[in-house]
Write a protein that holds these residues in place. Structure first.
Motif, short mmCIF file in Angstrom:
data_model
loop_
_atom_site.label_atom_id
_atom_site.label_comp_id
_atom_site.label_asym_id
_atom_site.label_seq_id
_atom_site.Cartn_x
_atom_site.Cartn_y
_atom_site.Cartn_z
N LYS A 78 41.13 9.45 -46.12
CA LYS A 78 39.86 9.32 -46.36
C LYS A 78 38.80 8.65 -45.51
O LYS A 78 38.96 7.44 -45.31
CB LYS A 78 38.91 8.50 -47.93
CG LYS A 78 39.26 9.89 -49.19
CD LYS A 78 39.31 9.77 -49.96
CE LYS A 78 39.51 10.94 -51.56
NZ LYS A 78 39.23 10.78 -52.77
N GLU A 79 36.99 8.49 -45.15
CA GLU A 79 36.49 7.50 -44.75
C GLU A 79 36.87 5.75 -45.34
O GLU A 79 36.46 6.08 -46.60
CB GLU A 79 35.11 8.17 -44.50
CG GLU A 79 35.56 9.55 -43.74
CD GLU A 79 34.14 9.73 -43.12
OE1 GLU A 79 33.46 10.46 -42.43
OE2 GLU A 79 32.97 9.18 -43.84
N ARG A 80 36.03 4.89 -44.50
CA ARG A 80 35.99 3.57 -45.04
C ARG A 80 34.36 3.66 -46.34
O ARG A 80 32.89 4.16 -45.22
CB ARG A 80 36.07 2.40 -44.06
CG ARG A 80 35.39 1.19 -44.41
CD ARG A 80 36.09 -0.66 -43.03
NE ARG A 80 37.64 0.60 -42.81
CZ ARG A 80 37.55 -0.09 -41.87
NH1 ARG A 80 37.24 -1.04 -41.00
NH2 ARG A 80 38.49 0.45 -41.06
N HIS A 81 34.26 3.58 -47.26
CA HIS A 81 32.96 2.31 -47.70
C HIS A 81 32.61 1.68 -48.20
O HIS A 81 32.98 1.15 -48.69
CB HIS A 81 32.96 4.35 -48.91
CG HIS A 81 33.43 4.86 -49.90
ND1 HIS A 81 35.22 5.39 -49.45
CD2 HIS A 81 33.74 4.22 -50.64
CE1 HIS A 81 35.61 5.43 -50.66
NE2 HIS A 81 34.95 5.07 -51.12
N VAL B 237 22.58 -1.91 -47.63
CA VAL B 237 23.75 -2.91 -47.06
C VAL B 237 25.10 -2.25 -47.71
O VAL B 237 26.11 -2.74 -47.16
CB VAL B 237 24.04 -4.06 -48.47
CG1 VAL B 237 22.48 -4.84 -48.16
CG2 VAL B 237 24.00 -3.52 -49.89
N TYR B 238 25.05 -0.72 -47.16
CA TYR B 238 26.14 -0.42 -47.73
C TYR B 238 27.08 0.99 -46.35
O TYR B 238 27.92 0.93 -45.99
CB TYR B 238 25.87 1.24 -48.65
CG TYR B 238 24.83 2.50 -47.76
CD1 TYR B 238 23.14 1.94 -48.46
CD2 TYR B 238 25.17 2.82 -47.27
CE1 TYR B 238 22.66 3.08 -47.66
CE2 TYR B 238 23.76 4.10 -46.47
CZ TYR B 238 22.76 3.99 -47.34
OH TYR B 238 21.49 4.70 -46.35
N ARG B 239 25.85 -0.10 -44.99
CA ARG B 239 26.23 0.86 -44.21
C ARG B 239 27.10 -0.08 -43.30
O ARG B 239 26.59 -0.75 -42.51
CB ARG B 239 24.52 1.36 -43.06
CG ARG B 239 23.93 2.27 -43.76
CD ARG B 239 22.59 2.55 -42.88
NE ARG B 239 21.84 3.49 -43.18
CZ ARG B 239 20.59 3.89 -42.20
NH1 ARG B 239 20.31 3.12 -41.57
NH2 ARG B 239 19.64 4.73 -43.51
N LYS B 240 28.43 0.50 -43.00
CA LYS B 240 29.40 -0.21 -42.35
C LYS B 240 29.19 0.25 -41.45
O LYS B 240 29.38 -1.50 -40.34
CB LYS B 240 30.70 0.19 -42.19
CG LYS B 240 30.64 1.83 -42.06
CD LYS B 240 32.47 1.94 -41.85
CE LYS B 240 32.32 4.14 -41.87
NZ LYS B 240 31.59 4.65 -42.92
N SER B 241 27.78 0.30 -39.73
CA SER B 241 27.49 0.29 -39.24
C SER B 241 27.42 -1.00 -38.69
O SER B 241 27.27 -1.32 -37.34
CB SER B 241 27.30 1.75 -38.48
OG SER B 241 25.65 1.14 -38.94
N LEU B 242 26.30 -1.56 -39.37
CA LEU B 242 25.30 -2.98 -39.49
C LEU B 242 26.25 -3.99 -39.27
O LEU B 242 25.22 -4.81 -39.03
CB LEU B 242 24.49 -2.54 -40.12
CG LEU B 242 24.13 -1.87 -40.33
CD1 LEU B 242 22.38 -1.77 -42.22
CD2 LEU B 242 22.69 -1.35 -39.44
N TYR B 243 27.59 -4.06 -39.83
CA TYR B 243 28.14 -4.63 -39.75
C TYR B 243 28.88 -5.10 -38.48
O TYR B 243 29.69 -4.72 -38.29
CB TYR B 243 29.62 -5.20 -40.79
CG TYR B 243 28.49 -4.97 -42.31
CD1 TYR B 243 28.22 -4.19 -42.61
CD2 TYR B 243 28.24 -6.32 -43.01
CE1 TYR B 243 27.45 -3.95 -43.87
CE2 TYR B 243 27.55 -6.14 -44.11
CZ TYR B 243 27.10 -5.00 -45.02
OH TYR B 243 26.36 -5.03 -46.03
N ASN B 244 29.13 -6.56 -38.04
CA ASN B 244 30.18 -7.11 -36.68
C ASN B 244 31.07 -7.26 -36.98
O ASN B 244 31.93 -7.26 -35.75
CB ASN B 244 29.00 -7.45 -35.60
CG ASN B 244 27.33 -6.89 -35.50
OD1 ASN B 244 27.33 -5.93 -34.12
ND2 ASN B 244 26.27 -7.01 -35.54
#
Length: 126
Positions: free
Chosen positions: A42-45, A107-114
């Motif tokens: 499954k995808e990361r969430h 805060v749930y958007r994984k794309s925002l974390y570098n």
């Protein structure tokens, strides 16, 4: 930051584990931190989020009331205390950090974390 998640393992249903996310560089106090997980196939969430100083936290619906995120900036560590675990919690758990993900609806958007650490496996099985 340079992150490393640890503390995973095998636990029986109903059991508890505490994960740690350690920053080896020592700059974690300037970052917000989140935990994500990726079940098999499954995808990361998103799982949980803590703002700087721990004053604001957020949880996914599936873990709210069972998991607690906290931070100890003196130890450059963020924790994820997990209680009442069940099979659906089985996943690889990752910690992520960033300086610009403010407290709120994204805060749930994984794309925002570098910045991401390598994951730690949590398996809930009898």
């Amino acid at each position: 930051v340079q992150l490393q998640a640890c503390g995973g393992g095998v636990v029986q249903p109903g059991g508890s584990l505490r994960l740690s996310c350690v920053d080896s560089i020592g700059a974690l106090s300037s970052y917000v931190v989140a935990w994500f997980r990726q079940p098999p196939g499954k995808e990361r969430h998103f799982v949980a989020y803590t703002g700087r100083s721990g004053g604001y936290t957020s949880y996914s619906d599936s873990v709210r009331g069972r998991f607690t995120i906290s931070r100890d900036d003196a130890k450059n560590t963020v924790y994820l205390e997990m209680n009442d675990l069940n099979s659906e919690d089985t996943a690889v758990y990752y910690c992520a950090a960033d300086q610009n993900v403010g407290a709120g609806q994204y805060v749930y958007r994984k794309s925002l974390y570098n910045y991401w650490g390598k994951g730690t496996q949590v398996t809930v099985s009898s």
